[in-house]
Design an enzyme around this catalytic site. Structure first.
Site, mmCIF file in Angstrom:
data_model
loop_
_atom_site.group_PDB
_atom_site.id
_atom_site.type_symbol
_atom_site.label_atom_id
_atom_site.label_comp_id
_atom_site.label_asym_id
_atom_site.label_seq_id
_atom_site.Cartn_x
_atom_site.Cartn_y
_atom_site.Cartn_z
ATOM 1 N N ASP A 108 -6.700 10.080 -4.397
ATOM 2 C CA ASP A 108 -5.986 9.094 -3.584
ATOM 3 C C ASP A 108 -4.682 8.741 -4.298
ATOM 4 O O ASP A 108 -4.532 8.980 -5.498
ATOM 5 C CB ASP A 108 -6.867 7.839 -3.418
ATOM 6 C CG ASP A 108 -6.473 7.044 -2.176
ATOM 7 O OD1 ASP A 108 -5.417 7.330 -1.576
ATOM 8 O OD2 ASP A 108 -7.228 6.119 -1.816
ATOM 9 N N ASN A 109 -3.759 8.186 -3.550
ATOM 10 C CA ASN A 109 -2.516 7.673 -4.120
ATOM 11 C C ASN A 109 -1.712 8.706 -4.901
ATOM 12 O O ASN A 109 -1.315 8.489 -6.042
ATOM 13 C CB ASN A 109 -2.815 6.433 -4.974
ATOM 14 C CG ASN A 109 -3.256 5.268 -4.099
ATOM 15 O OD1 ASN A 109 -2.653 5.012 -3.043
ATOM 16 N ND2 ASN A 109 -4.306 4.587 -4.485
ATOM 17 N N CYS A 122 0.860 -1.186 0.000
ATOM 18 C CA CYS A 122 0.000 0.000 0.000
ATOM 19 C C CYS A 122 0.894 1.232 0.000
ATOM 20 O O CYS A 122 1.912 1.269 0.695
ATOM 21 C CB CYS A 122 -0.929 0.031 1.210
ATOM 22 S SG CYS A 122 -2.030 1.459 1.153
HETATM 23 N N1 LIG Z 1 -12.186 -2.212 -5.854
HETATM 24 C C1 LIG Z 1 -11.199 -1.832 -5.008
HETATM 25 N N2 LIG Z 1 -9.932 -2.131 -5.332
HETATM 26 C C2 LIG Z 1 -8.926 -1.770 -4.522
HETATM 27 C C3 LIG Z 1 -9.160 -1.040 -3.335
HETATM 28 C C4 LIG Z 1 -10.511 -0.764 -2.997
HETATM 29 O O1 LIG Z 1 -10.818 -0.180 -1.944
HETATM 30 N N3 LIG Z 1 -11.494 -1.172 -3.864
HETATM 31 N N4 LIG Z 1 -8.090 -0.634 -2.567
HETATM 32 C C5 LIG Z 1 -6.808 -0.516 -3.266
HETATM 33 C C6 LIG Z 1 -5.649 -0.274 -2.414
HETATM 34 S S1 LIG Z 1 -5.380 1.322 -1.926
HETATM 35 C C7 LIG Z 1 -4.730 -1.256 -2.139
HETATM 36 S S2 LIG Z 1 -3.328 -0.911 -1.277
HETATM 37 C C8 LIG Z 1 -4.948 -2.658 -2.586
HETATM 38 C C9 LIG Z 1 -4.903 -3.619 -1.428
HETATM 39 O O2 LIG Z 1 -5.097 -4.931 -1.850
HETATM 40 P P1 LIG Z 1 -5.405 -6.052 -0.759
HETATM 41 O O3 LIG Z 1 -6.534 -5.561 0.108
HETATM 42 O O4 LIG Z 1 -5.725 -7.295 -1.514
HETATM 43 O O5 LIG Z 1 -4.147 -6.217 0.059
HETATM 44 O O6 LIG Z 1 -6.198 -2.816 -3.228
HETATM 45 C C10 LIG Z 1 -6.522 -1.754 -4.096
HETATM 46 N N5 LIG Z 1 -7.666 -2.118 -4.873
HETATM 47 MO MO LIG Z 2 -3.296 1.430 -0.894
#
Ligand SMILES: Nc1nc2c(c(=O)[nH]1)N[C@H]1C(S)=C(S)[C@@H](COP(=O)(O)O)O[C@H]1N2
Ligand SMILES: [Mo]
Length: 901
Positions: free
Chosen positions: A307-308, A175
């Site tokens: 975000d990000n 993350c």
């Molecule tokens: N659909 C969806 N995909 C997502 C997210 C989410 O909230 N919704 N979070 C993202 C973020 S910020 C991260 S760091 C990763 C985390 O993956 P994991 O929960 O399988 O570790 O998923 C990503 N993909």
């Molecule tokens: Mo993330």
């Protein structure tokens, strides 16, 4: 400068192995369509359920996932949330309260699992609720490929599996917020507090995304590939994008995955389909994938824009609110990870005894780089960067490259032999002589990648607190004949770590010297930034509100809540709240000061103004404080924890299961040198909120920790679970559902009895000397008895004798049995110990039956007029106490010689 000459381990696969398994040309270019006559069911059956059992491990040259736990269930805390269908591991540390689910494993436990993380401990980042997809529906899951393409595609997961080539390889997801807690301590960012375990590695199986895009035929001008998930959030579905040329590049390894460690994706990780983008931040790996959209411009999804990102460091949370162009500037969007490393051992708070035969300590940790780059060196310094020592690196990922040609794993071709990119974390270690550790103040580590980019010494703070990667510093404390290690920070609201400590003591964490005074230099004045108050009240708001008015808004229609004595109406923010409506509703009618201030950024605090409707009147404030959270933290650290008139918070730091329904809950007191302040024989009150109704529940308990223990409090509690037809315990179930890192309120001591030692008791302030204790208990009634018994037996000079009669149903129900047996075995002359079981197993050799008249008459006799030399202590469930009382009466015992806890 001293450099220990240590070999660098397996940075490259040994040459002989390369000869044995000659590298092959990229295979992804070859035909990607599969023989579609293979039926989906057959494909699925072919996959081994558990590779450990079906394939001899000796054939494998690469690591397989450790076994995951078979018994993870839906946890109590999730039952009342939209995620009530998701089984989870209780060891995961929740970073954003109960819901949504954002968690990391305890750093040591993550590291101990090795190269591949189980699904149990893999970190989770969910912006909202987990979409519910039944097992029976997964193969029919549909997704589309649309936008700037010749042939729009709508496909099911079954088709994806049957019609395309399947590949498997390991990828570490990280993350972008990994290590953010450190940034939050320097200055609150808009993100929640990840520790250093916001990363995990798994073997992913799926289809290379280039194959899918090729099948759809991108049009001229197509530059981006956007993804969208099925999770509906306050600002739309989660979505983001990557560049088209990365999607088409086999070296980048972007895939659409449906298996994790050989099993269908778990709900938290995108069941049934997700994107995996190796080498980039986890945020690009969209879960619950529904749409792939080919576009000319980057994604316009709200989550892609807000975000990000790493905005320039001078942009504060308040400024960022009015800078739409900065947010949309693609140069600030994060794609490739930056180089990072952390120390896992020594763990935070680990102690190392200096006496003994051990001469060196092996410091160990992880490192990773981004964009497929390799970590090419890891260096450790024991003198704050004056001199560096090369650490050893191991790259377990390389072992997969050596697998025989055509190797299949989990139903996919192990697509690694030709690959040079590094998609995974690596491990580093360094054996340091104890004498050097003892002489050092800290251990710092930094990694470098193949483009010679090295981690910076100083933090690059930014609004979202992402990509934090300064040198990871572990402080060494000398304590007598041992060393104690201190990490920078602990995840979530868990206290501890040198950053918090340094800041509390007035150190300036951004002085380029970890907040320490630079010796021989003049002290640089600390910038007055932290002192800045954020205004959270509207200047025209004059309304005075009573507690009754507040309490009439403790509902989800018009949730009012209080921060610092001011009342806010959260109704209009229910939709837009990034933390979800549930947390506002949860605070309705309550004083939310503590949680609000701890979790929110300056920006979020400033937003409160818009929802300010009035001030609580003075008497309502006091009333709320009494029925709600204790206000304010006392300025000077107190030697003892418990206060008789005010509630004090302690953080839940561990839950240890000791039987089916009993756990030891460990709480961290306010500081490591604090004792509980609970006299032997007395109790404390615990207060917490029902997770659903938010009503306060208060009960009294006796901890099992020794009165002299510092910094921690251990409470043994039997949990009365709801069973069909019978409601369980409100308190114990609520306590069970509290995540690690959250607080519980304590007050005390309470109780009329105190054991002062060597026979001397105080009962309601009256002193009295006892020659013998008769201790009668059942179930968890043992806990106060245990305290007195331990005091008598562990003091050699204490002449008091004890008779203990402990009644239970079955042997497993006898709490603390091993501890009690051990103490009594060492003191046979001082204590007679009897267990009696009402429903014993046939193997039980001890007493049988309930605690009844026959037993008591035989063991303690009638009417001993003892001048108060005997004192009977009784503690157990109400029926037991009542029956013991009437039996003792029949045996002519006087009430003044019987004490009920
Ligand atoms: N659909 C969806 N995909 C997502 C997210 C989410 O909230 N919704 N979070 C993202 C973020 S910020 C991260 S760091 C990763 C985390 O993956 P994991 O929960 O399988 O570790 O998923 C990503 N993909
Ligand atoms: Mo993330």
């Amino acid at each position: 400068m001293e450099i220990l000459n240590l070999p660098i381990e397996s940075q490259q696969p040994p040459a002989e192995n390369l000869l044995r398994y000659p590298p092959s040309p990229p295979a992804t270019q070859s035909s990607s369509r599969r023989d579609s006559s293979v039926s989906c069911d057959f494909e699925l059956q072919k996959l081994p359920h558990n590779v450990h059992e079906s394939e001899p491990e000796s054939f494998r040259t690469y690591p397989l996932p450790p076994r995951s736990r078979p018994d993870n269930n839906v946890l109590a805390e999730d039952l009342k949330t939209p995620d009530h269908h998701v089984a989870r591991d209780p060891r995961l540390i929740r970073l954003t309260g109960t819901h949504p689910f954002n968690v990391e494993a305890p750093l040591s436990e993550l590291f101990d699992e090795g190269f591949i993380t189980t699904k149990d401990l893999h970190y989770v980042r969910n912006h909202g609720a987990v979409p519910l997809v039944e097992d029976s529906e997964t193969m029919d899951w549909e997704f589309t490929i649309e936008g700037m393409i010749e042939t729009p595609i709508r496909m099911t997961l079954a088709q994806l599996i049957n019609e395309y080539e399947q590949v498997t390889y390991p990828v570490t997801l990280v993350c972008a917020g990994n290590r953010r807690k450190e940034q939050n301590i320097v200055r609150k960012t808009k993100g929640f507090s990840w520790g250093a375990a916001g990363l995990s590695t798994a073997l992913w199986t799926g289809v290379v995304i280039g194959d899918l895009i090729k099948a759809a035929g991108p049009k001229r001008g197509a530059k981006y590939v956007c993804f969208e998930g099925a999770d509906k959030l306050p600002n739309g579905y989660y979505g983001t994008c990557v560049k088209m040329n990365w999607a088409m590049d086999p070296n980048r390894g972007i895939m659409v995955a449906h298996r994790m460690n050989g099993e269908p994706l778990p709900p938290d990780h995108g069941k049934p389909l997700r994107v995996i983008v190796p080498g980039q931040i986890g945020g690009r790996s969209v879960k619950w994938l529904k749409r792939i959209i080919v576009t000319a411009a980057p994604s316009d999804n709200w989550y892609h824009i807000y975000d990000n990102r790493v905005l320039p460091t001078m942009i504060t949370p308040e400024m960022s609110a009015n800078m739409p162009d900065a947010w949309k500037d693609e140069r600030y969007a994060i794609y490739d990870l930056n180089t990072n490393s952390a120390t896992c051992y020594p763990a935070h708070d680990e102690r190392l005894a200096l006496a003994g035969n051990i001469q060196t300590y092996r410091v160990r940790g992880y490192a990773y780089a981004g964009g497929g780059k390799r970590v090419t060196r890891v260096e450790v310094t024991l003198d704050k960067g004056k001199s560096w020592i090369l650490a050893n690196i191991s790259y377990p990922e390389d072992e997969y490259r050596l697998a025989p040609e055509g190797e299949e794993l989990f139903g996919g071709r192990l697509d690694m032999s030709w690959r040079e990119a590094c998609f995974c974390w690596c491990f580093w270690y360094l054996d340091i002589p104890l004498s050097q550790l003892q002489a050092a103040d800290d251990i710092l580590v930094r990694a470098m990648d193949e483009s010679m980019m090295v981690q910076p010494r100083d933090m690059y703070w930014s609004v979202l607190g992402m990509m934090n990667n300064p040198w990871f510093r572990v402080v060494i404390h000398k304590e007598g004949h041992s060393l104690r290690f201190e990490h920078p920070a602990q995840p979530a609201l868990i206290p501890g770590g040198w950053m918090e400590r340094v800041k509390k003591n007035g150190g300036n964490l951004s002085n380029g010297y970890w907040g320490e005074k630079v010796s021989g230099e003049e002290e640089i004045p600390v910038e007055e930034e932290q002192a800045k108050e954020i205004c959270m009240v509207g200047k025209d708001v004059t309304r005075i509100i009573t507690i009754d008015e507040l309490k009439s808004h403790d509902n989800e229609n018009e949730p009012w809540f209080v921060v610092n004595g001011q009342v806010y109406d959260g109704t209009k923010f229910l939709e837009g709240h990034p933390g979800g409506a549930a947390s506002i509703i949860g605070a309705a009618g309550q004083d939310a000061s503590e949680e609000f201030l701890a979790i929110h950024s300056e920006n979020a605090k400033a937003m409160l103004v818009d929802y300010h409707i009035g001030s609580l009147d003075e008497s309502s404030r006091t009333a709320l404080a009494d029925g709600g959270s204790a206000a304010g933290i006392s300025p000077a650290p107190r030697a003892t924890f418990l206060q008789s008139k005010a509630w004090t918070k302690a953080i839940l730091s561990a839950k240890k299961k000791i039987s089916d329904d009993t756990k030891i809950f460990t709480f961290d007191l306010e500081h490591a040198n604090q004792t509980s302040g609970l006299p032997i024989g007395q109790h404390l009150m615990m207060r917490l909120r029902d997770p659903v109704t938010r009503e306060a529940i208060i009960r009294s308990y006796t901890p099992i920790s020794e009165v002299t223990e510092k910094g921690k409090l251990h409470v043994l509690i039997k949990i009365y679970y709801d069973i069909p037809g019978r409601k369980g315990g409100k308190m114990t179930q609520a306590l069970d559902s509290i995540p690690i890192g959250h607080f519980v309120d304590f007050k005390g001591p309470v109780g009329k009895f105190e054991y002062l030692g060597r026979g001397l008791c105080s009962i309601q302030g009256q002193r009295r000397t006892v020659k013998r204790f008769v201790m009668i208990c059942g179930g968890s009634g043992i806990t106060p008895i245990f305290q007195v018994l331990r005091a008598v037996l562990t003091d050699r000079e204490d002449p008091t004798t004890c008779l203990v009669i402990d009644g239970n149903r079955v042997e497993q129900d006898i709490l603390c049995k091993a501890d009690i047996d051990g103490m009594v075995a060492d003191n046979k002359s001082k204590c007679r110990l009897l267990y009696t079981l009402s429903r014993p197993e046939p193997s039980w050799a001890g007493l049988k039956g309930r605690i009844n008249k026959e037993l008591l008459e035989k063991e303690i006799g009638t009417c001993r007029s003892t001048n108060g030399e005997d004192l009977v202590l009784v503690c157990g469930p109400e029926p037991l106490e009542e029956s013991v009382h009437s039996i003792l009466k029949e045996l002519c015992w006087k009430d003044e010689n019987i004490l009920f806890f």
